[in-house]
Design a protein around this motif. Structure first.
Motif, PDB file in Angstrom:
ATOM      1  N   UNK A  36       0.810  -1.218   0.000  1.00  0.00           N
ATOM      2  CA  UNK A  36       0.000   0.000   0.000  1.00  0.00           C
ATOM      3  C   UNK A  36       0.850   1.279   0.000  1.00  0.00           C
ATOM      4  N   UNK A  37       2.065   1.204   0.493  1.00  0.00           N
ATOM      5  CA  UNK A  37       2.915   2.397   0.542  1.00  0.00           C
ATOM      6  C   UNK A  37       3.533   2.727  -0.820  1.00  0.00           C
ATOM      7  N   UNK A  44      11.123   6.094  -0.117  1.00  0.00           N
ATOM      8  CA  UNK A  44      11.449   4.722   0.263  1.00  0.00           C
ATOM      9  C   UNK A  44      12.963   4.583   0.375  1.00  0.00           C
ATOM     10  N   UNK A  45      13.416   3.343   0.583  1.00  0.00           N
ATOM     11  CA  UNK A  45      14.856   3.066   0.689  1.00  0.00           C
ATOM     12  C   UNK A  45      15.238   2.031  -0.361  1.00  0.00           C
ATOM     13  N   UNK A  46      16.366   2.238  -0.997  1.00  0.00           N
ATOM     14  CA  UNK A  46      16.920   1.280  -1.949  1.00  0.00           C
ATOM     15  C   UNK A  46      18.115   0.607  -1.292  1.00  0.00           C
ATOM     16  N   UNK A  47      18.124  -0.729  -1.256  1.00  0.00           N
ATOM     17  CA  UNK A  47      19.255  -1.451  -0.683  1.00  0.00           C
ATOM     18  C   UNK A  47      20.335  -1.581  -1.740  1.00  0.00           C
ATOM     19  N   UNK A  48      21.499  -0.986  -1.481  1.00  0.00           N
ATOM     20  CA  UNK A  48      22.633  -1.049  -2.395  1.00  0.00           C
ATOM     21  C   UNK A  48      23.568  -2.170  -1.955  1.00  0.00           C
ATOM     22  N   UNK A  49      23.650  -3.204  -2.781  1.00  0.00           N
ATOM     23  CA  UNK A  49      24.561  -4.316  -2.479  1.00  0.00           C
ATOM     24  C   UNK A  49      26.015  -3.854  -2.502  1.00  0.00           C
ATOM     25  N   UNK A  50      26.355  -2.985  -3.457  1.00  0.00           N
ATOM     26  CA  UNK A  50      27.750  -2.548  -3.588  1.00  0.00           C
ATOM     27  C   UNK A  50      28.198  -1.690  -2.407  1.00  0.00           C
ATOM     28  N   UNK A  51      27.284  -0.846  -1.891  1.00  0.00           N
ATOM     29  CA  UNK A  51      27.639   0.024  -0.765  1.00  0.00           C
ATOM     30  C   UNK A  51      27.218  -0.571   0.577  1.00  0.00           C
ATOM     31  N   UNK A  52      26.477  -1.674   0.548  1.00  0.00           N
ATOM     32  CA  UNK A  52      25.978  -2.311   1.766  1.00  0.00           C
ATOM     33  C   UNK A  52      25.263  -1.312   2.673  1.00  0.00           C
ATOM     34  N   UNK A  53      24.406  -0.489   2.062  1.00  0.00           N
ATOM     35  CA  UNK A  53      23.642   0.494   2.830  1.00  0.00           C
ATOM     36  C   UNK A  53      22.352   0.846   2.085  1.00  0.00           C
ATOM     37  N   UNK A  92      13.311  -6.931   0.161  1.00  0.00           N
ATOM     38  CA  UNK A  92      13.644  -6.707  -1.241  1.00  0.00           C
ATOM     39  C   UNK A  92      14.624  -5.566  -1.427  1.00  0.00           C
ATOM     40  N   UNK A  93      14.871  -5.223  -2.678  1.00  0.00           N
ATOM     41  CA  UNK A  93      15.775  -4.103  -2.987  1.00  0.00           C
ATOM     42  C   UNK A  93      15.128  -2.763  -2.661  1.00  0.00           C
ATOM     43  N   UNK A  94      13.833  -2.645  -2.929  1.00  0.00           N
ATOM     44  CA  UNK A  94      13.092  -1.427  -2.601  1.00  0.00           C
ATOM     45  C   UNK A  94      12.288  -1.695  -1.342  1.00  0.00           C
ATOM     46  N   UNK A  95      12.549  -0.894  -0.322  1.00  0.00           N
ATOM     47  CA  UNK A  95      11.948  -1.118   0.996  1.00  0.00           C
ATOM     48  C   UNK A  95      11.261   0.150   1.472  1.00  0.00           C
ATOM     49  N   UNK A  96      10.255  -0.004   2.336  1.00  0.00           N
ATOM     50  CA  UNK A  96       9.608   1.192   2.876  1.00  0.00           C
ATOM     51  C   UNK A  96      10.573   1.952   3.778  1.00  0.00           C
ATOM     52  N   UNK A  97      10.281   3.226   3.979  1.00  0.00           N
ATOM     53  CA  UNK A  97      11.088   4.011   4.920  1.00  0.00           C
ATOM     54  C   UNK A  97      11.020   3.374   6.288  1.00  0.00           C
ATOM     55  N   UNK A  98      12.033   3.572   7.095  1.00  0.00           N
ATOM     56  CA  UNK A  98      12.054   3.030   8.460  1.00  0.00           C
ATOM     57  C   UNK A  98      10.802   3.489   9.193  1.00  0.00           C
ATOM     58  N   UNK A  99      10.178   2.559   9.904  1.00  0.00           N
ATOM     59  CA  UNK A  99       8.973   2.885  10.649  1.00  0.00           C
ATOM     60  C   UNK A  99       7.698   2.630   9.878  1.00  0.00           C
ATOM     61  N   UNK A 100       7.785   2.495   8.544  1.00  0.00           N
ATOM     62  CA  UNK A 100       6.597   2.196   7.737  1.00  0.00           C
ATOM     63  C   UNK A 100       6.536   0.700   7.518  1.00  0.00           C
ATOM     64  N   UNK A 101       5.367   0.142   7.547  1.00  0.00           N
ATOM     65  CA  UNK A 101       5.183  -1.284   7.342  1.00  0.00           C
ATOM     66  C   UNK A 101       4.262  -1.501   6.161  1.00  0.00           C
TER      67      UNK A 101
END
Length: 114
Positions: A36-37, A44-53, A92-101
């Motif tokens: 829904x978000x 949102x947040x993107x998980x970067x494998x190369x930067x590990x952040x 996943x690679x695309x994640x909700x902002x911290x605190x959002x579910x």
């Protein structure tokens, strides 16, 4: 080449069925709606494998037909990623902002508290 080479065995009802290579036969998976978000303008947040952040992104497009979204990075609006719905969510690679579910996670958390 005979019809038997192209067509499978004729069943008792007399109908002809075409043989298909196993690579063409696919299992149909249930299509879940996106979280829904996931709406245009959502942060949102993107998980970067190369930067590990995690890197901040903004959702700029949601394609329900192709089941994918486009996000642009907050640090560089010229950089973007296309991500399939299957790669969106808490792990996943695309994640909700911290605190959002996601709605599923929120429902599970509410059920656990009851």
């Amino acid at each position: 080449m005979s019809n038997q080479d192209i067509l499978g065995d004729t069943p008792a009802d007399g109908a002809l069925r075409e043989k298909q290579p196993s690579s063409v036969i696919q299992t149909v998976h249930a299509r879940e709606p996106p979280p829904s978000w996931l709406v245009v303008g959502a942060k949102a947040r993107w998980w970067s494998e190369s930067q590990q952040s995690h890197l901040g992104v903004v959702v700029t497009s949601v394609d329900m037909v192709r089941r994918r979204a486009v996000v642009h990075f907050e640090a560089d609006r010229n950089s973007w990623k296309t991500v399939a719905f299957t790669h969106i969510g808490a792990r996943g690679l695309l994640r909700p902002r911290a605190g959002r579910q996601t709605s599923v996670a929120a429902a599970a958390a509410a059920a656990a508290c009851a």
